[in-house]
Every structure is written in structure tokens, then in C-alpha cells.
Design a protein around this motif. Structure first.
Motif, PDB file in Angstrom:
ATOM      1  N   GLU A 160       0.833  -1.204   0.000  1.00 19.01           N
ATOM      2  CA  GLU A 160       0.000   0.000   0.000  1.00 19.01           C
ATOM      3  C   GLU A 160       0.872   1.260   0.000  1.00 19.01           C
ATOM      4  N   ILE A 161       1.968   1.192   0.761  1.00 21.87           N
ATOM      5  CA  ILE A 161       2.832   2.372   0.864  1.00 21.87           C
ATOM      6  C   ILE A 161       3.545   2.656  -0.460  1.00 21.87           C
ATOM      7  N   VAL A 162       4.060   1.616  -1.104  1.00 24.44           N
ATOM      8  CA  VAL A 162       4.794   1.887  -2.357  1.00 24.44           C
ATOM      9  C   VAL A 162       3.833   2.446  -3.410  1.00 24.44           C
ATOM     10  N   VAL A 163       2.623   1.950  -3.437  1.00 27.83           N
ATOM     11  CA  VAL A 163       1.670   2.439  -4.431  1.00 27.83           C
ATOM     12  C   VAL A 163       1.259   3.872  -4.124  1.00 27.83           C
ATOM     13  N   LYS A 164       1.016   4.136  -2.847  1.00 26.57           N
ATOM     14  CA  LYS A 164       0.593   5.484  -2.455  1.00 26.57           C
ATOM     15  C   LYS A 164       1.715   6.506  -2.688  1.00 26.57           C
ATOM     16  N   THR A 165       2.932   6.152  -2.298  1.00 20.70           N
ATOM     17  CA  THR A 165       4.006   7.147  -2.363  1.00 20.70           C
ATOM     18  C   THR A 165       4.546   7.341  -3.771  1.00 20.70           C
ATOM     19  N   LEU A 166       4.578   6.294  -4.553  1.00 18.78           N
ATOM     20  CA  LEU A 166       5.158   6.445  -5.882  1.00 18.78           C
ATOM     21  C   LEU A 166       4.124   6.758  -6.945  1.00 18.78           C
ATOM     22  N   PHE A 167       2.895   6.345  -6.711  1.00 16.26           N
ATOM     23  CA  PHE A 167       1.869   6.561  -7.743  1.00 16.26           C
ATOM     24  C   PHE A 167       0.679   7.336  -7.206  1.00 16.26           C
ATOM     25  N   ASN A 168       0.813   7.817  -6.001  1.00 19.62           N
ATOM     26  CA  ASN A 168      -0.244   8.563  -5.325  1.00 19.62           C
ATOM     27  C   ASN A 168      -1.629   7.963  -5.535  1.00 19.62           C
ATOM     28  N   ALA A 169      -1.676   6.643  -5.530  1.00 18.53           N
ATOM     29  CA  ALA A 169      -2.968   5.958  -5.660  1.00 18.53           C
ATOM     30  C   ALA A 169      -3.186   5.127  -4.408  1.00 18.53           C
ATOM     31  N   ASP A 170      -4.412   4.948  -4.065  1.00 18.40           N
ATOM     32  CA  ASP A 170      -4.722   4.123  -2.903  1.00 18.40           C
ATOM     33  C   ASP A 170      -5.254   2.792  -3.413  1.00 18.40           C
ATOM     34  N   VAL A 171      -4.556   1.721  -3.086  1.00 20.09           N
ATOM     35  CA  VAL A 171      -5.010   0.418  -3.583  1.00 20.09           C
ATOM     36  C   VAL A 171      -5.490  -0.464  -2.440  1.00 20.09           C
ATOM     37  N   SER A 172      -5.876   0.167  -1.309  1.00 24.82           N
ATOM     38  CA  SER A 172      -6.196  -0.707  -0.184  1.00 24.82           C
ATOM     39  C   SER A 172      -7.266  -1.734  -0.549  1.00 24.82           C
ATOM     40  N   LYS A 173      -8.177  -1.321  -1.463  1.00 27.63           N
ATOM     41  CA  LYS A 173      -9.189  -2.314  -1.795  1.00 27.63           C
ATOM     42  C   LYS A 173      -8.629  -3.421  -2.718  1.00 27.63           C
ATOM     43  N   ASP A 174      -7.551  -3.097  -3.436  1.00 32.97           N
ATOM     44  CA  ASP A 174      -6.945  -4.105  -4.313  1.00 32.97           C
ATOM     45  C   ASP A 174      -5.731  -4.787  -3.680  1.00 32.97           C
ATOM     46  N   ALA A 175      -5.286  -4.276  -2.515  1.00 26.53           N
ATOM     47  CA  ALA A 175      -3.977  -4.690  -2.002  1.00 26.53           C
ATOM     48  C   ALA A 175      -3.888  -6.191  -1.738  1.00 26.53           C
TER      49      ALA A 175
END
Ligand code: HEM
Length: 459
Positions: A160-175
């Protein structure tokens, strides 16, 4: 260049010897021994010397155990090597394409140049708050006395952190989904299965079909993130924005599929390794109460009950030493490999063009020649006065030279901040009867996870 490398330059015209090593089976070479017990095998090979030659089927492999020779491979002579052949397998290629980990030459240089600014210390520092916030969010799901697989929890959190910080996307529902898919994806790389996998190479077995279907599934998620960003045209100041805006000299931009390769590479390179470093740190703390006690004391003194911030990093020195020591004993990347592009020499031995050359963090970082009591978990061995005389490549969890991990600062910051955030509130004890075993796949994983009982420390 190191002294060692200098002293072994061949005299003109002299033919250098090939290094010694295990011969193995006349067809398979050492394939079986390697697959049966990968870590034991690479440890035992050191008995042949600092440079060892062996063979897997028709592939000649050289193992380097001396830090000076590892420096020659990764830094001094880096230009005459490319990444090892194993990284060019069609299966790995399908996953990460021509991203930073696998690309070569001018293409790699350009991509590295474009990506580098996103990994500068200053920019990375701005991600600290997200790391802490996501850790707090994850912890809110844990109860006291709950049994957790801490490696699974860490995997989800770092993804979740790598996606949020590098792509500013939240994937918690896909994580969970991406996590499950990525762990399926690396299964065929389990050493035990290598031979079968090579032999099956061109056959459309159900295993292969499943693998390619899984990769297509992650592709869909990644292409969705790219499409959303293209549509919004927002400059998020993150890596994806930088890569989207980056232009060639002729003004052309990266295609969706180039972007996809870089995103997939960072997905893979940027989260599991960090999750493993954290998981092994928790395992080591759970089994070393004295170190755990010192860790808790540091958290209390430095943080006094508030969540950590990037500015605290310079005072969380014991926590940092825990991270460094975990990366020494359980290096998530336990090997680096290269292929010689021309005939060369290493450590006084001939290494012909086409040879696959490996150095093993797993072995060298536990070598008694460089580390006193090498198997002991001793974070204080990283105190400056105790570590200053260590040869540079006795410890290389992030590799070295031009292909050194681009995310090393990101990873160290994340490990220390997450250890501090979580360690403030929880302590973990190993579940009785659960055996923790290492499984060297693409990275050094706990075979059956790390089952722990979470205990709230206070609050
Ligand atoms: C504890 C965590 C990590 C470990 C142990 C680790 C280890 C490594 C190692 C050993 C290499 C060099 C491989 C070689 O020379 O063949 C590497 C390269 C790389 N790592 Fe990491 N890594 C970690 C975290 C990260 C993170 C957080 C990111 C990104 C967010 C990342 C992205 C990359 C990339 C893109 C490369 C290829 C660089 C290039 O060749 O230009 N890694 N990593």
C-alpha cells in the motif's frame, strides 16, 4: 580498484587458471544439489576458495566470496557485465518487461536518469508521514492477543505504501488481491521448481497458463492507474508523473507499456523486499528479548508516546542498527548475478565471456572473516567504532555500483519508521510450535510465514 583486484592482474600472454569447484552430475551439473538445499549449497561451495566455478546443465556459474572480488564485479569492472541470464527468462520478462531492474545499456541509463530525482533523499523524506499513517491504519485492525502472520501484514502494508508514495494511488481495496497475485507469480521461481520450469519452458502447462493469467490481472490494475493519471493530467509530483512527463530528446514520451514495465518493476522491487526486512526484524526481536528491551527504551526516550516523524530518524539509532543487522542476517536479496560480456579475470582466475557470476549476501554477510560471531543477532556491531574497518562489500544488502538499489534510502527510512510506529504500540511473540524456515525464492522468504501473537504494550 581494490588492492586485491590490482594484485591479480595477469601478466601479458599468461593464461590464467579456471577456479576450482564442485563438478556435479555429468549432464545436470550441480542442479540437484542446488535445488535440494540452495543456501546450504552456496555456503558449502566456499570451501573450494574465494572464486568457485560450477555448472548448471550447460551454464557455467562462478561464485565470488571475497569482498574485493565482489567490488570488481559490481563496481570496478561493472561495464563488462550485464544482468545474469536468469533475469532474462520469459517468465520474469513477462512480469517486469524492460523496467529498471532488467533493462541494459543506454535504455537503462536513460530510465535511471529519469527515475533518479523521484528517489532523492529530500523527496523521499516527504513520504515519511504516509508511511507512519498507513502503519497506524494497519495496526488499528489488530487486537491484543491476536495471532497474526506478521510477514503477510508487512507485505500488505509495504505494498500500500509503495503504491501510495510512488503513484499517489490508494489500492487498499486491491492490495490483498495484488499481494496474492504477486506471491503466486513468484512461486514458479522457487528453486525447487527451477528444473521443471526450464524443462517445461515452451509447453503451455496449466501452471504456465495460470501464471500468465495472473500477470494479466495485475496488468489490468496497473494500466488502470496509468489511464486514470493520463485522464486527470494532474501533476502529483510522484514518480508516475515524472515518468509520464519525461521526454526523449526527440520529444517523444514513454508509451503505456514502458510505463507499465517501470510501475510493475517498482511494485515488485519496492515492496516485498522491504516487507521481508521488516518481517525478519520482528522475528529477530521476538527471539532476542534484550535487544527488544533496548528497542523499546529507545522508542520511549525519543518519541515519548507520539508517532515518529522523519526528523526523529537521526535519533532512532538503535532501531536503525536493528534494521541493518536484520538485513545482514536475512538479506531479502540474497544473491546478485551478472553475465560476463567479455573474457575477464577475477581474483587471479579466468572468467570466460558468457559466464554467469554470482555474489551471495547470504554467505558473505555471515562470513567469520569479516563478522565476529557471525550468526549472532548483535545490532551494536553497527556502532561506528565497531564497523568502520569492514571491507566495503562484506555487507551489500542493496548491491552496489551503477546498478545499486535505487530505493535504498526509501527502504531504510520505511523500515525504521515502521518498526518505530508499530513497536511503540505492539510487541510480538512467536507462536509456540510454529517453525520459522527460510525459503530462498526470488527473495529470502519465511517458508510458512511468521506466526506471532500480538500484544498491546500500552494505550
Ligand atoms: C530492504 C529493501 C530492499 C532491498 C534489500 C533491495 C535490494 C536490491 C538489490 C540488491 C538491488 C541490486 C540488484 C542487482 O545489482 O542485480 C536492487 C535494485 C533495485 N531496487 Fe531495490 N531493494 C530494496 C528496496 C527497494 C525499494 C523500496 C525500491 C523502490 C521503491 C527498490 C527498487 C529497486 C530498483 C528499481 C532496482 C534496479 C536499479 C537499477 O538497476 O537501476 N528497491 N534492490
Amino acid at each position: 580498484m581494490s588492492q586485491h583486484a590490482l594484485s591479480t592482474q595477469p601478466a601479458k600472454g599468461r593464461v590464467l587458471p579456471l577456479p576450482p569447484g564442485p563438478k556435479g552430475h555429468f549432464i545436470l551439473g550441480v542442479m540437484r544439489e542446488f535445488n535440494r538445499d540452495t543456501l546450504g549449497f552456496i555456503e558449502r561451495c566456499r570451501e573450494f576458495g574465494d572464486v568457485v566455478r560450477t555448472r548448471f546443465l550447460y551454464v557455467h556459474a562462478y561464485f565470488l566470496y571475497n569482498p574485493d572480488d565482489i567490488e570488481t564485479l559490481l563496481t570496478t569492472n561493472a561495464r563488462i557485465f550485464r544482468k545474469a541470464g536468469s533475469l532474462r527468462s520469459p517468465f520474469f520478462a513477462r512480469l517486469v518487461g524492460n523496467g529498471l531492474v532488467t533493462s541494459e545499456g543506454d535504455f537503462w541509463r536513460r530510465q535511471r536518469r529519469l527515475a533518479q530525482p523521484a528517489f532523492h533523499r529530500q523527496r523521499i523524506s516527504s513520504y515519511g508521514d504516509v508511511m507512519v499513517e498507513y502503519a497506524i491504519r494497519q495496526m488499528s485492525k489488530w487486537q491484543s492477543d491476536q495471532v497474526l502472520d506478521v510477514s503477510r501484514e508487512m507485505n500488505r502494508l509495504t505494498l500500500e505504501i509503495v503504491v501510495k508514495t510512488l503513484f499517489n494511488a490508494d489500492v487498499s481495496k486491491d492490495a490483498d488481491h495484488i499481494g496474492a497475485v504477486l506471491s503466486e507469480v513468484v512461486k514458479p521461481f522457487a528453486s525447487q521448481a527451477t528444473l521443471k520450469w526450464i524443462a517445461d519452458n515452451r509447453l503451455p502447462t496449466p501452471g504456465h497458463r495460470r501464471y500468465f493469467n495472473l500477470v494479466s490481472e495485475i496488468d489490468r490494475i496497473v494500466f488502470r492507474i496509468i489511464a486514470e493519471r493520463r485522464a486527470s493530467q494532474a501533476d502529483e509530483g510522484d514518480l508516475l508523473s515524472m515518468l509520464l512527463e519525461a521526454q526523449d530528446e526527440d520529444g517523444s514520451h514513454m508509451t503505456d507499456s514502458q510505463l507499465r514495465d517501470e510501475v510493475m518493476t517498482l511494485f515488485l522491487a519496492g515492496h516485498e523486499t522491504t516487507a521481508l526486512a521488516l518481517s525478519w526484524s520482528w522475528y529477530l526481536l521476538a527471539t532476542h528479548p534484550e535487544a527488544e528491551q533496548k528497542f523499546h527504551e529507545e522508542l520511549e526516550t525519543v518519541l515519548q508516546g507520539r508517532p515518529p516523524k522523519v526528523e526523529d530518524l537521526q535519533r532512532l539509532t538503535y532501531t536503525e542498527r536493528i534494521a541493518k543487522e536484520a538485513l545482514r542476517l536475512y538479506p531479502p536479496a540474497y544473491a546478485v548475478g551478472r553475465e560476463a560480456l567479455e573474457d575477464t579475470e577475477i581474483g587471479g582466475f579466468r572468467v570466460p565471456k558468457g559466464s554467469q557470476v554470482f555474489a551471495f549476501q547470504w554467505v558473505t554477510q555471515r562470513d567469520a572473516r569479516y563478522f565476529e560471531n557471525p550468526d549472532a543477532f548483535d545490532p551494536d556491531r553497527w556502532l561506528p567504532e565497531r564497523s568502520e574497518r569492514l571491507p566495503k562489500y562484506a555487507y551489500f544488502p542493496f548491491g552496489g555500483g551503477p546498478r545499486q538499489c535505487i530505493g535504498n534510502y526509501f527502504a531504510m527510512m520505511e523500515i525504521v519508521l515502521l518498526l518505530a510506529t508499530i513497536g511503540q504500540r505492539f510487541k510480538f511473540s512467536l507462536e509456540p510450535g510454529h517453525r520459522v524456515e527460510v525459503l530462498p525464492v526470488l527473495s529470502l522468504r519465511p517458508k510458512n510465514g511468521i506466526k506471532v501473537r500480538a500484544e498491546v504494550r500500552y494505550g
